[in-house]
Design a protein around this motif. Structure first.
Motif, PDB file in Angstrom:
ATOM      1  N   ALA A 157      41.232  46.822  43.941  1.00  0.00           N
ATOM      2  CA  ALA A 157      40.237  45.752  44.070  1.00  0.00           C
ATOM      3  C   ALA A 157      39.962  45.103  42.716  1.00  0.00           C
ATOM      4  O   ALA A 157      39.847  43.869  42.617  1.00  0.00           O
ATOM      5  N   VAL A 158      39.846  45.915  41.658  1.00  0.00           N
ATOM      6  CA  VAL A 158      39.620  45.364  40.317  1.00  0.00           C
ATOM      7  C   VAL A 158      40.815  44.523  39.885  1.00  0.00           C
ATOM      8  O   VAL A 158      40.657  43.423  39.316  1.00  0.00           O
ATOM      9  N   ALA A 159      42.024  45.009  40.142  1.00  0.00           N
ATOM     10  CA  ALA A 159      43.224  44.264  39.763  1.00  0.00           C
ATOM     11  C   ALA A 159      43.294  42.927  40.506  1.00  0.00           C
ATOM     12  O   ALA A 159      43.672  41.896  39.924  1.00  0.00           O
ATOM     13  N   GLN A 160      42.923  42.927  41.799  1.00  0.00           N
ATOM     14  CA  GLN A 160      42.912  41.683  42.561  1.00  0.00           C
ATOM     15  C   GLN A 160      41.898  40.703  41.982  1.00  0.00           C
ATOM     16  O   GLN A 160      42.153  39.493  41.883  1.00  0.00           O
ATOM     17  N   THR A 161      40.731  41.208  41.573  1.00  0.00           N
ATOM     18  CA  THR A 161      39.694  40.342  41.011  1.00  0.00           C
ATOM     19  C   THR A 161      40.136  39.741  39.688  1.00  0.00           C
ATOM     20  O   THR A 161      39.948  38.541  39.426  1.00  0.00           O
TER      21      THR A 161
END
Length: 478
Positions: free
Chosen positions: A435-439
């Protein structure tokens, strides 16, 4: 007994297979050999060779001298042959297979999938409340408030659900009710405050919609934990009127209010009527910290689902709401996903019973994971295709969109699989990292293929974790 040639009643002769062995004519019931046969009747009947009976005789402490003196046979083998000839064969029936501890009815799982998906119609009915010019990240005005409340609610309610289920696993339903009575209203309040905190001037309708969704999530969590999904389904039926063509604009918010009021009232009534007495002293209490990884998994999974739903907004600049065929496909697939999780647990136990080596069991687990995950992805792909064809103004289901959606689905299913075996920390770390990488990729303006790479890496890592951790026999305790 003196009128029968066999040790045992006539009913046994009619129902049990045996090899006929005649008793010497004129043998009396006080014959020592007859008494010995009667004493070891069950063991002799199950023997397949006289040597087994000889071992029984010797283990009973009989010596050859006693056998010659009392029974008139030279040794234990001769006596065993005589006993074998007297008692009919009666082999014990094969034990029945143990009941499946992880049986789940497909209809119940599909019902839960509908309960998870029907709230998606609220975005159709509430579209006028969420309408507005694009704001942050190209999203419609007020959508940020909705996202803040949704993500906060997901994290809180996932942790609350695990907490309540922990009490239920200890057969302490009153404690689960107490946790829900305290946690559900608190979660609704916190997520509503989060939505209001990010709402801007003139976004009161969107903030009201977000607050209603926060209250619904809290009510639905309590009802689902307590097994009231059928009743919750009926409270959501008014939302289905949103697909009726020509529905007046004012009818949408009215239907939302009716469904929300019914769900909250049902949850309040259920929690008030459930027994929740004082906690007994010295009772086992699950630690609060054990629920934290489940909340973090809810955060990571929720963000990934939002990216799947908002992918078209980010890529095409759409001004639609967060509802869309991708989100509906993911929520509808939760029913089959839950059933496949139960099937995996049942099949893994069957493999544990049939495998003769640790290596063979690991191979069986890997095959079962592959089959269950493949079945889930087929269902998700079918739902995505149907949603793209039926959803109004939905973009075409391109190969990139489908691949990204399937990889997100793989992340969610394998994460839930690990959670069901208590490996929540690993699932939470991988999902939150993705999720952090997508953000970060979104903020930096990375190409759409970045999401495919992130989801694919997370899915591969979770699949490896599942095969390694669940390939151990000790992980499969009913």
């Amino acid at each position: 007994m003196s009128g029968s040639l066999w040790l045992g009643g006539d009913e046994e002769q009619d129902t049990l297979p045996f090899i006929p062995r005649q008793r010497p004519p004129g043998a009396a019931t006080d014959d020592p050999l007859f008494q010995l046969a009667l004493r070891f009747k069950e063991l002799i009947a199950a023997a397949v060779h006289p040597d087994e009976i000889a071992a029984i005789i010797e283990s009973d402490g009989m010596t050859d001298d006693r056998i010659r003196t009392v029974y008139g046979h030279p040794d234990s083998f001769s006596l065993a042959e005589a006993l074998y000839a007297r008692v009919p064969r009666r082999y014990p029936a094969a034990p029945a297979p143990p009941p499946e501890p992880f049986h789940a009815h497909l209809g119940s799982c599909l019902l839960r999938g509908l309960v998870f998906a029907l709230p998606g119609l609220a975005y159709v009915l509430g579209a006028p409340l969420l309408a507005g010019p694009p704001a942050a990240l190209g999203l419609p005005a007020g959508t940020m408030a909705l996202l803040a409340g949704t993500v906060t609610g997901w994290v809180w309610n996932q942790s609350l659900s695990h907490r309540a289920h922990s009490w239920l696993s200890l057969a302490d339903r009153p404690a689960a009710v107490r946790a829900l009575r305290l946690g559900a209203p608190l979660g609704a309040a916190l997520s509503t405050l989060a939505a209001l905190a990010v709402s801007g001037p003139g976004e009161l309708p969107a903030a009201a919609f977000a607050a209603g969704q926060c209250c619904y999530l809290a009510a639905a969590t309590a009802l689902l934990v307590l097994g009231r999904e059928r009743a919750l389904f009926w409270t959501l039926l008014p939302l289905t009127l949103g697909v009726v063509p020509g529905l007046p604009t004012a009818a949408g918010p009215a239907l939302l209010l009716v469904s929300l009021t019914a769900a909250v009232a049902l949850a309040v009534r259920t929690l008030c009527t459930e027994t929740a007495g004082p906690r007994p002293g010295g009772a086992i209490q699950p630690r609060l910290t054990t629920s934290v990884p489940y909340g973090l998994f809810g955060l990571g999974a929720g963000v990934l689902v939002l990216y799947a739903a908002l992918g078209d907004v980010f890529r095409h600049g759409s001004t639609g709401t967060v509802a869309g065929p991708s989100a509906v496909a993911l929520t509808l697939s939760t029913g089959p996903a839950e059933w496949l999780l139960h099937r995996f647990r049942a099949e893994s136990l069957a493999g544990l019973r049939s495998s003769s080596s640790a290596r063979g069991f690991r191979g069986a687990v890997s095959v079962t994971v592959t089959l269950c995950l493949g079945a889930y992805l087929l269902v998700l792909a079918a739902l995505a295709e149907a949603g793209s064809r039926l959803w109004p103004d939905a973009p075409a289901l391109t190969g990139l969109r489908l691949a990204t959606l399937l990889l997100i689905g793989a992340v969610l299913w394998t994460g839930l699989l690990l959670q069901s075996f208590g490996a929540a920390v690993g699932a939470a770390v991988v999902c939150c990292t993705a999720a952090v990488a997508q953000t970060v990729a979104l903020v930096l303006g990375a190409p759409p293929t970045t999401g495919l790479l992130v989801s694919g890496s997370a899915a591969a890592l979770l699949a490896v974790l599942a095969c390694v951790l669940l390939g151990r026999a000790t992980a499969h305790r009913p």
